[in-house]
Design a protein around this motif. Structure first.
Motif, PDB file in Angstrom:
ATOM      1  N   PRO A   1       0.832  -1.213   0.000  1.00 48.96           N
ATOM      2  CA  PRO A   1       0.000   0.000   0.000  1.00 48.96           C
ATOM      3  C   PRO A   1       0.862   1.256   0.000  1.00 48.96           C
ATOM      4  N   LYS A   2       0.286   2.318  -0.493  1.00 46.24           N
ATOM      5  CA  LYS A   2       1.020   3.580  -0.546  1.00 46.24           C
ATOM      6  C   LYS A   2       0.889   4.295   0.798  1.00 46.24           C
ATOM      7  N   ASN A   3       1.880   4.096   1.631  1.00 50.83           N
ATOM      8  CA  ASN A   3       1.958   4.785   2.905  1.00 50.83           C
ATOM      9  C   ASN A   3       3.424   5.121   3.164  1.00 50.83           C
ATOM     10  N   PHE A   4       3.798   5.314   4.412  1.00 53.04           N
ATOM     11  CA  PHE A   4       5.170   5.725   4.683  1.00 53.04           C
ATOM     12  C   PHE A   4       6.179   4.630   4.318  1.00 53.04           C
ATOM     13  N   LEU A   5       5.770   3.366   4.301  1.00 49.73           N
ATOM     14  CA  LEU A   5       6.684   2.299   3.895  1.00 49.73           C
ATOM     15  C   LEU A   5       7.051   2.395   2.416  1.00 49.73           C
ATOM     16  N   TYR A   6       6.197   3.034   1.649  1.00 48.79           N
ATOM     17  CA  TYR A   6       6.483   3.214   0.232  1.00 48.79           C
ATOM     18  C   TYR A   6       7.797   3.964   0.056  1.00 48.79           C
TER      19      TYR A   6
ATOM     20  N   ILE B   1      10.141   4.332   2.447  1.00 52.52           N
ATOM     21  CA  ILE B   1      11.224   3.661   3.170  1.00 52.52           C
ATOM     22  C   ILE B   1      11.754   2.459   2.390  1.00 52.52           C
ATOM     23  N   VAL B   2      10.895   1.775   1.652  1.00 46.11           N
ATOM     24  CA  VAL B   2      11.296   0.551   0.977  1.00 46.11           C
ATOM     25  C   VAL B   2      11.576   0.776  -0.510  1.00 46.11           C
ATOM     26  N   ALA B   3      10.688   1.446  -1.214  1.00 47.00           N
ATOM     27  CA  ALA B   3      10.781   1.525  -2.672  1.00 47.00           C
ATOM     28  C   ALA B   3      11.942   2.382  -3.145  1.00 47.00           C
ATOM     29  N   PHE B   4      12.153   3.526  -2.546  1.00 46.15           N
ATOM     30  CA  PHE B   4      13.199   4.409  -3.038  1.00 46.15           C
ATOM     31  C   PHE B   4      14.612   3.902  -2.769  1.00 46.15           C
ATOM     32  N   PRO B   5      14.896   3.291  -1.621  1.00 45.27           N
ATOM     33  CA  PRO B   5      16.234   2.690  -1.482  1.00 45.27           C
ATOM     34  C   PRO B   5      16.480   1.543  -2.463  1.00 45.27           C
ATOM     35  N   ILE B   6      15.460   0.728  -2.709  1.00 43.10           N
ATOM     36  CA  ILE B   6      15.618  -0.340  -3.699  1.00 43.10           C
ATOM     37  C   ILE B   6      15.888   0.259  -5.070  1.00 43.10           C
TER      38      ILE B   6
END
Length: 53
Positions: free
Chosen positions: A26-31, A33-38
């Motif tokens: 889902p598009k929340n704060f984990l988006y 934290i996880v997607a941009f470093p990957i």
């Protein structure tokens, strides 16, 4: 020509990655934290693969 292929690979990777990532996460704060470093690490790996040695 090698730069063109590198940019095409990056665009294809991000298109496929974010397509499947948006299906499962889902598009929340984990988006952020996880997607941009990957994405950052993927750009670095693709750059190293296509760089001249």
């Amino acid at each position: 020509m090698k730069k063109f292929i590198k940019y095409v690979v990056v665009i294809l990777f991000f298109s496929v990655f974010f397509y499947y990532y948006n299906m499962f996460m889902p598009k929340n704060f984990l988006y952020f934290i996880v997607a941009f470093p990957i994405g950052f690490f993927a750009i670095n790996i693709i750059d190293k693969l296509f760089s001249d040695k």
